[in-house]
Structure formats: C-alpha cells, structure tokens
Design an enzyme around this catalytic site. Structure first.
Site, PDB file in Angstrom:
ATOM      1  N   GLY A 188       0.826  -1.201   0.000  1.00  0.00           N
ATOM      2  CA  GLY A 188       0.000   0.000   0.000  1.00  0.00           C
ATOM      3  C   GLY A 188       0.857   1.246   0.000  1.00  0.00           C
ATOM      4  O   GLY A 188       2.011   1.238  -0.451  1.00  0.00           O
ATOM      5  N   SER A 189       0.318   2.323   0.520  1.00  0.00           N
ATOM      6  CA  SER A 189       0.987   3.620   0.479  1.00  0.00           C
ATOM      7  C   SER A 189       2.021   3.748   1.593  1.00  0.00           C
ATOM      8  O   SER A 189       1.903   3.091   2.636  1.00  0.00           O
ATOM      9  CB  SER A 189      -0.044   4.744   0.625  1.00  0.00           C
ATOM     10  OG  SER A 189      -0.576   4.750   1.947  1.00  0.00           O
ATOM     11  N   ARG A 191       2.269   6.170   3.620  1.00  0.00           N
ATOM     12  CA  ARG A 191       1.603   6.715   4.806  1.00  0.00           C
ATOM     13  C   ARG A 191       1.029   5.596   5.677  1.00  0.00           C
ATOM     14  O   ARG A 191       1.253   5.558   6.889  1.00  0.00           O
ATOM     15  CB  ARG A 191       0.477   7.674   4.383  1.00  0.00           C
ATOM     16  CG  ARG A 191      -0.286   8.288   5.556  1.00  0.00           C
ATOM     17  CD  ARG A 191      -1.474   9.111   5.075  1.00  0.00           C
ATOM     18  NE  ARG A 191      -2.488   8.289   4.426  1.00  0.00           N
ATOM     19  CZ  ARG A 191      -3.406   7.584   5.090  1.00  0.00           C
ATOM     20  NH1 ARG A 191      -3.435   7.595   6.422  1.00  0.00           N
ATOM     21  NH2 ARG A 191      -4.296   6.869   4.423  1.00  0.00           N
ATOM     22  N   VAL A 192       0.309   4.667   5.055  1.00  0.00           N
ATOM     23  CA  VAL A 192      -0.269   3.560   5.816  1.00  0.00           C
ATOM     24  C   VAL A 192       0.828   2.581   6.234  1.00  0.00           C
ATOM     25  O   VAL A 192       0.748   1.962   7.297  1.00  0.00           O
ATOM     26  CB  VAL A 192      -1.369   2.855   5.000  1.00  0.00           C
ATOM     27  CG1 VAL A 192      -1.972   1.690   5.783  1.00  0.00           C
ATOM     28  CG2 VAL A 192      -2.460   3.854   4.620  1.00  0.00           C
ATOM     29  N   GLY A 193       1.849   2.456   5.403  1.00  0.00           N
ATOM     30  CA  GLY A 193       2.967   1.582   5.745  1.00  0.00           C
ATOM     31  C   GLY A 193       3.606   1.963   7.072  1.00  0.00           C
ATOM     32  O   GLY A 193       4.008   1.098   7.858  1.00  0.00           O
ATOM     33  N   GLU A 210       5.614  -3.332   0.986  1.00  0.00           N
ATOM     34  CA  GLU A 210       5.675  -3.073  -0.450  1.00  0.00           C
ATOM     35  C   GLU A 210       4.936  -1.762  -0.704  1.00  0.00           C
ATOM     36  O   GLU A 210       3.707  -1.725  -0.744  1.00  0.00           O
ATOM     37  CB  GLU A 210       5.028  -4.231  -1.224  1.00  0.00           C
ATOM     38  CG  GLU A 210       5.766  -5.551  -1.094  1.00  0.00           C
ATOM     39  CD  GLU A 210       7.130  -5.545  -1.760  1.00  0.00           C
ATOM     40  OE1 GLU A 210       7.385  -4.624  -2.569  1.00  0.00           O
ATOM     41  OE2 GLU A 210       7.934  -6.440  -1.481  1.00  0.00           O
ATOM     42  N   CYS A 244       1.892   0.553  -9.027  1.00  0.00           N
ATOM     43  CA  CYS A 244       2.961   1.123  -8.189  1.00  0.00           C
ATOM     44  C   CYS A 244       4.300   1.197  -8.904  1.00  0.00           C
ATOM     45  O   CYS A 244       5.172   1.973  -8.502  1.00  0.00           O
ATOM     46  CB  CYS A 244       3.101   0.321  -6.888  1.00  0.00           C
ATOM     47  SG  CYS A 244       3.511  -1.419  -7.149  1.00  0.00           S
TER      48      CYS A 244
END
Length: 468
Positions: A188-189, A191-193, A210, A244
């Site tokens: 994911g992004s 930010r969420v990572g 990732e 991505c």
C-alpha cells in the site's frame, strides 16, 4: 471485545499442532489455490471489470496468469525449497553438521491493496502457504467486488483451520494490527505503511512493506521517440496508471520532449482510438476520492495531450503535462493515474542529480540507444528495481526479487523470494557428542598455544580434512 480473537486463536492452535509443517499439507493448500483460480476465472474477471473496468486482456496478463504461475512454480520446487541447506564449515566444526533450516514464522498477516486486488493478494499468499504458515488475509475494502469473491469463495479451497479472510476498513484494520502476529506483509501507500510498521513494532514483529513512490523515467536524446513513446504510454496507462511500478514522470531535454509529444499522441490514438473514453482497453479510476485527487493534478503545468475527465464514469484521459515545476503537487506525490508529467533536464548528469535528491523509488527506467547511458543511470542511482529500454516487465520474472528500498519499502518477494520472506532461516550446528580431548583447547586455563590453534581452526574455509 476483540472481534478477531477467536479466529486468531484457532489459527494459532492449528500452527502449534504442526499440521502446516508437512510438505504434503503445504502442497494441498497450493493446489487449492490453483483450483480457485481455474474454477472461478470468469467471476474473478467480472470482479476486476466491475471494480476497475479492467479488460479481460489486462486481467489475464497481470492478475490471473501471474498468480497461477506463482502457484505452479511453488508446487514444482516446494520440496527443494524446504530442504535443509548445507553450508561450508571451518576446521573447528569439520566433524559437525552445519545447515540452514527454513521454518515457518507461524501466524502471518497479509494486507492487500485495491489496484491489483488478485495478484497482490495471492502472490504473497503463495509464499506464506508454501513456507508452512497459517494466514490471516485482509483484502482491500475499496475493490469491493474482488473483496466479496475472495471472502466468499477462497476459504472453500483452503484448510480453514489454518486460513481466514477478515473484512473491514481502516478502523477494523487498525484493530486487527493490535494483535500479535509472527509476520506482517503489507502492500500500500507509504503513509499507511508507517502505521503498519509502528503497530508491528509494539510486538517486535518483522514486516515486509511493499510501498510506492515516484518512479523516474529518463529518456536520452539518443533514442527512437516512437519506440519510447509506445512503451512509456502503455506502461503509464496499463490499469489506468494505477500501478505502483508505473513510470511517474519523464526526465528529458526540451528537444527530446518535442520529439516525444507527437509520438506519444500517436501511441495513445493507436492504442485507444480517437476517443479513448470509448475504448474497451482503458480502465477507470477505482473511486470518487481517487478521481477527485487526480482531477486536481490536471491543473499542474500545462496539458500537452489529453486532460479530459468525466466524474460520472471516473474517467481520466491519457494525459501528458509539460512545463511542470518540481514543487507542484503532481511532482510531490505518487500519481496513480494515467497522467504523465515531463520535466526538462539539460542532460544525463542533471537527471541523475534530480533522481538522487529525491526518495529512492520502487522502480527506475532509462531509455537510450547508448548502452553506456543505461549503465551510468544504473550505477549512479538506487531503486527497488531497474529496467532499461522497457517498462515494468522485470516484475514478470519470478527469478528477480520484487521490493522497494528506503521510502519505497523493505523486503522482497516473487518466486523463491516469497518462500524465503515467509521463512525463518534457522542456523543449525549438530556437534559430535564425543572426542572431548580434541575440543579441550577451547577451555581454561588458556594459553597462547591453544589460542593460536583455536583461531586457526575458526578461520572461515571449506576443507575436507579432519581435526587432528
């Protein structure tokens, strides 16, 4: 009360029972995945079409076939991957057995994204099951049709004592992450990572992240503009740019830009027709929130090609922006849509400097007829992956690791790399119980002679002699 407690407890007990350790059990789970893909192909394609307006061609190439390939590879090589890996010994351990044992971590969590909701769910799942783990799978709630298919059908093909699908949005995912897992795999992004990594850190749980970022694409003056345009346009617009590893911006001289623009327009027209909106091969943006963000980015720089949009269909035309400034929003965030800004540089050195001043990307592309230019870009930069004179075809090779570096992620997977990611590599040495007189040189009282002998015996070497 934790809504996931009973499910997690069931999976932990299944892992402790040892049933996932056997090669036959792992193979049965992988065969179940293969049947799921074969028996539900049309349902999967329909879900991808409903969520992303994805064509049958792109669904087959980038979602179904890649997932099937991973299953077949794991089944073919499972016992070889599981086998203890013998390692060289030094003189001090010459009578011993030294090897690496690949063991499952235990209970792992896979959090999947919406942009390739089948591929990016099942490919890591193949590695987790092949490695002998119990798995909690969290598909994206944004690709809701694929989420429904995965939740309703996939568990029927796997042993439900060792596998579970959990549903929900950010709040439920945050609650899920409060639990202790033995490994977390997130796509994911960034930010969420960071949120996922912070939650895992509370339990000292290892993670693979990732993520994404802005993937540069350097185009040298020495190139065929139509060839470059064909490849860049296709990879930028594949899955409507919601990829991505898609090229996120082009770096080239102003002279090369003037050669590229008509070539890009020609490629877009040949690929998607005079009216790309009516093309069955061009998808749509996943949701309204994502559409509005992309619509705002169309105001950056100057639109040289495309620029049209239709909110009722979540349609963004294949678009090329020029006169783009580095400080504009389109150059500050991952685009994730069919919009391609061009930034002018005076040459290779300025392009490399531009790239290295920014966060390390997931992928980097370079186009040139001169192989030395490609090699200089490769040597002067750092990225998760690199591709010269093509787009993201490197991700189709299971022999290459896929993953980011720095802000674009950590860890790797695909093929055997997936198996290794979900395996603990246990260092093992089995020592002979006898021959104590030989090993007595290690014990006090110490002496210079014994020290010399021990240090010589401990030197790293591969030899077939015995300790005398």
């Amino acid at each position: 009360m934790d809504p996931f407690a009973d499910t997690l407890q069931r999976l932990r007990e299944a892992f402790r029972s040892g049933q996932t350790q056997a090669a036959d059990f792992r193979a049965t789970q992988l065969k179940g995945l293969g049947r799921f893909l074969r028996e539900n192909k049309q349902l999967l394609q329909d879900a991808l079409a409903q969520d992303l307006h994805k064509s049958a061609f792109e669904s087959e190439v980038s979602e179904i076939r890649m997932s099937q390939g991973e299953v077949k590879l794991a089944l073919k090589n499972l016992r070889a991957w599981m086998k203890d890996e013998k390692v060289p010994r030094n003189l001090a351990t010459q009578l011993d057995s030294a090897f690496i044992r690949k063991e499952p971590f235990g209970l792992v969590l896979i959090i999947a994204p919406w942009n390739y909701p089948l591929n990016l769910t099942l490919v890591p799942l193949v590695g987790a099951l092949a490695a002998g783990n119990c798995v909690v799978l969290k598909p994206s709630e944004i690709s809701k049709n694929m989420e429904r298919v995965l939740a309703e059908l996939l568990p029927r093909y796997l042993d439900q004592s060792c596998f579970a699908v959990v549903l929900g949005g950010p709040e439920e995912t945050q609650q899920l992450l409060e639990n202790k897992f033995d490994y977390v795999f997130f796509t994911g992004s960034p930010r969420v990572g960071k949120i996922v990594m912070a939650a895992a850190a509370k339990h000292l749980t290892p993670v693979t992240l990732e993520l994404g970022g802005k993937n540069p694409c350097y185009v040298d003056d020495d190139c065929d503009p139509q060839t470059v345009a064909n490849r860049v346009v296709w990879f930028r617009c594949f899955n409507t740019g919601q990829t991505c590893v898609a090229p996120d911006y082009v770096l080239c001289s102003r002279e090369t830009q003037e050669r590229l623009l008509p070539a890009m327009q020609s490629a877009i027209t040949r690929f998607y027709g005079e009216d790309p909106k009516s093309s069955p091969d061009l998808g749509r943006i996943i949701g309204e929130k994502q559409f509005r963000r992309l619509q705002d980015l169309l105001g950056c720089g100057r639109v040289a090609i495309g620029g049209q949009s239709d909110e009722s269909e979540r349609y963004i035309a294949p678009t090329v922006l020029v006169d783009v400034q580095e400080t504009e929003p389109v150059m500050q965030e991952e685009i994730f849509g069919p919009i391609l800004p061009i930034v002018n540089v005076r040459g290779l050195d300025e392009a490399v400097d531009f790239i290295t001043r920014r966060e390390k990307p997931l992928t980097l592309y370079a186009f040139s007829n001169n192989s030395q230019v490609i090699k200089r870009v490769l040597a002067g930069t750092s990225s998760g992956g690199f591709c010269g004179n093509d787009g993201f075809m490197h991700v189709t090779l299971t022999t290459l690791p896929f993953g980011g570096v720095g802000a674009s992620g950590m860890g790797r997977y695909h093929g055997k790399f997936s198996f290794d990611t979900f395996s603990h590599h246990r260092a093992c040495l089995l020592h002979a119980p006898g021959m104590e007189k030989i090993y007595a040189i290690r014990y006090p009282p110490y002496s210079p002679r014994n020290q010399r002998l021990l240090l010589a015996a401990m030197e790293t070497r591969s030899c077939s002699c015995t300790l005398l």
